[in-house]
Each structure stands twice: as structure tokens, then as C-alpha cells.
Motif scaffolding. Structure first.
Motif, PDB file in Angstrom:
ATOM      1  N   ARG A   1     -52.749  77.728  76.406  1.00 33.63           N
ATOM      2  CA  ARG A   1     -51.257  76.518  77.288  1.00 33.63           C
ATOM      3  C   ARG A   1     -51.941  77.226  79.015  1.00 33.63           C
ATOM      4  NH1 ARG A   1     -49.866  73.071  74.577  1.00 33.63           N
ATOM      5  NH2 ARG A   1     -47.754  73.045  73.446  1.00 33.63           N
ATOM      6  N   ARG A   2     -52.168  78.410  78.862  1.00 38.75           N
ATOM      7  CA  ARG A   2     -53.011  78.485  80.033  1.00 38.75           C
ATOM      8  C   ARG A   2     -53.213  77.659  80.943  1.00 38.75           C
ATOM      9  NH1 ARG A   2     -52.148  84.317  82.025  1.00 38.75           N
ATOM     10  NH2 ARG A   2     -50.107  84.510  81.510  1.00 38.75           N
TER      11      ARG A   2
ATOM     12  N   LEU B   1     -51.297  73.930  80.912  1.00 32.07           N
ATOM     13  CA  LEU B   1     -50.339  74.145  82.381  1.00 32.07           C
ATOM     14  C   LEU B   1     -50.986  74.450  83.450  1.00 32.07           C
ATOM     15  CD1 LEU B   1     -47.627  75.085  82.822  1.00 32.07           C
ATOM     16  CD2 LEU B   1     -47.925  77.722  82.440  1.00 32.07           C
ATOM     17  N   THR B   2     -52.197  75.357  83.811  1.00 33.41           N
ATOM     18  CA  THR B   2     -52.850  75.820  85.503  1.00 33.41           C
ATOM     19  C   THR B   2     -53.173  73.889  85.714  1.00 33.41           C
ATOM     20  OG1 THR B   2     -53.136  77.267  85.105  1.00 33.41           O
ATOM     21  CG2 THR B   2     -54.702  76.604  86.256  1.00 33.41           C
TER      22      THR B   2
ATOM     23  N   TRP C   1     -50.180  71.456  86.783  1.00 33.40           N
ATOM     24  CA  TRP C   1     -49.374  72.362  88.005  1.00 33.40           C
ATOM     25  C   TRP C   1     -50.750  71.749  89.208  1.00 33.40           C
ATOM     26  CZ3 TRP C   1     -45.116  72.528  89.100  1.00 33.40           C
ATOM     27  CH2 TRP C   1     -44.276  73.267  88.345  1.00 33.40           C
TER      28      TRP C   1
ATOM     29  N   TRP D   1     -44.047  71.803  83.726  1.00 34.79           N
ATOM     30  CA  TRP D   1     -42.795  72.452  84.257  1.00 34.79           C
ATOM     31  C   TRP D   1     -41.834  72.467  82.973  1.00 34.79           C
ATOM     32  CZ3 TRP D   1     -37.315  70.216  84.172  1.00 34.79           C
ATOM     33  CH2 TRP D   1     -36.286  71.603  84.214  1.00 34.79           C
ATOM     34  N   THR D   2     -42.197  71.563  81.831  1.00 35.00           N
ATOM     35  CA  THR D   2     -41.726  72.093  80.780  1.00 35.00           C
ATOM     36  C   THR D   2     -42.395  72.610  79.798  1.00 35.00           C
ATOM     37  OG1 THR D   2     -42.284  69.941  80.344  1.00 35.00           O
ATOM     38  CG2 THR D   2     -40.626  69.468  80.910  1.00 35.00           C
ATOM     39  N   LEU D   3     -43.996  72.893  79.909  1.00 39.37           N
ATOM     40  CA  LEU D   3     -44.562  73.290  79.041  1.00 39.37           C
ATOM     41  C   LEU D   3     -43.728  74.942  78.087  1.00 39.37           C
ATOM     42  CD1 LEU D   3     -47.562  72.446  77.548  1.00 39.37           C
ATOM     43  CD2 LEU D   3     -48.422  73.665  79.152  1.00 39.37           C
ATOM     44  N   PRO D   4     -44.082  75.778  79.264  1.00 39.90           N
ATOM     45  CA  PRO D   4     -43.691  77.058  79.104  1.00 39.90           C
ATOM     46  C   PRO D   4     -42.364  77.107  77.864  1.00 39.90           C
ATOM     47  CG  PRO D   4     -44.164  76.595  81.230  1.00 39.90           C
ATOM     48  CD  PRO D   4     -43.915  75.533  80.873  1.00 39.90           C
ATOM     49  N   GLN D   5     -41.302  75.987  78.050  1.00 38.39           N
ATOM     50  CA  GLN D   5     -40.440  75.800  76.938  1.00 38.39           C
ATOM     51  C   GLN D   5     -40.386  75.164  75.511  1.00 38.39           C
ATOM     52  OE1 GLN D   5     -38.359  73.023  79.491  1.00 38.39           O
ATOM     53  NE2 GLN D   5     -38.201  74.274  82.031  1.00 38.39           N
ATOM     54  N   ARG D   6     -41.944  74.433  75.565  1.00 38.30           N
ATOM     55  CA  ARG D   6     -42.448  74.730  73.883  1.00 38.30           C
ATOM     56  C   ARG D   6     -42.717  74.924  73.853  1.00 38.30           C
ATOM     57  NH1 ARG D   6     -44.509  69.624  76.803  1.00 38.30           N
ATOM     58  NH2 ARG D   6     -42.864  68.264  76.988  1.00 38.30           N
TER      59      ARG D   6
END
Length: 143
Positions: A64-65, A68-69, A72, A138-143
Motif C-alpha cells: 500500500r505504501r 500511495l507514494t 501522491w 487520499w482515500t487509499l489509507p481509508q480502505r
């Protein structure tokens, strides 16, 4: 579009914001430009895979990191390009068309034409695309 151009299509190739000598190389299918189109087409495929990894169940196998990186970084880069931090974009094109920043004298008409294309097509496209990447990040960490 870059994939099509790599295969020989000329879709919007004449609207690329390049100086005249680079533009001629692009339109004459210089090997460097053909290679760059293949690289950009491959990058687009990677982008598609990353975007799908953010929303599809099989994407859980991808760190995920990393997703996410990438989201962004791409989002920030594309929004910066749209605004004009990288030279083109809403700010640079508006300044050029308003006469605040003079175009190069040897190809002023071409610079104005490309600024119009960039202002009406490319910059909004990059802004939308960058916003989508930022929303994904922005929404990825919430999943």
C-alpha cells in the motif's frame, strides 16, 4: 495517445508544446522521439496497473505504501504541471497570451498557438488527472 504515436499515428503531435527544431524532430519520427513515446506508453500501462491496484481486490498484494507514494507523487507532479510551476500551464500560458511574458521572437505565432492549446486542452487534462491521483492517494489509507 503516446502508444498510437509510437506506432506512427500523428494524433495531436503537432500540438506538443515544443520549440520548432524539437517539433520538427517529433513530426519526422526521429528515433529519440519514437523511443520516448514507447517509454511513455509503458509508463501509462504501469499507471493503469497502479490505479487498478488501488481499487481492486487483487491490489491488496501490492504494498500500500508503494501505491500511495506513486499516487501522491503523480498527483502533485500533474497538478504542478497544470498550474504552471513547470513552465507550461495556466499561469505560464495566461502570462504569454496576455503579453506579460513575451514569446520567443523567432516563433511567436507558434508559441501563442501552443499556449492556447495548452490552456484549453493539456492543462485542464493534467489538472483533472492529477486531482484523480490525489483523491486516490487520499482515500487509499481509508480502505
Amino acid at each position: 495517445m503516446k502508444f498510437a504515436q509510437a506506432l506512427g499515428a500523428e494524433a495531436l503531435a503537432d500540438k506538443d508544446p515544443l520549440p520548432p527544431e524539437m517539433r520538427e524532430r517529433l513530426l519526422s519520427r526521429d528515433p529519440l522521439f519514437v523511443a520516448s513515446h514507447w517509454v511513455l506508453a509503458a509508463a501509462a500501462v504501469v499507471g493503469i496497473i497502479v490505479a487498478l491496484a488501488a481499487v481492486r481486490p487483487w491490489g491488496a498484494a501490492v504494498p500500500r505504501r508503494l501505491v500511495l507514494t506513486i499516487a501522491w507523487v503523480l498527483g502533485l507532479f500533474m497538478i504542478a504541471r497544470a498550474i504552471g510551476v513547470l513552465g507550461f500551464g495556466f499561469v505560464g500560458d495566461t502570462l504569454l497570451l496576455a503579453g506579460v511574458r513575451p514569446p520567443p521572437a523567432e516563433h511567436a505565432a507558434l508559441a501563442r498557438d501552443l499556449a492556447r492549446w495548452d490552456l484549453l486542452l493539456w492543462s485542464p487534462f493534467f489538472l483533472l488527472w492529477g486531482t484523480c491521483w490525489m483523491l486516490t492517494g487520499w482515500t487509499l489509507p481509508q480502505r
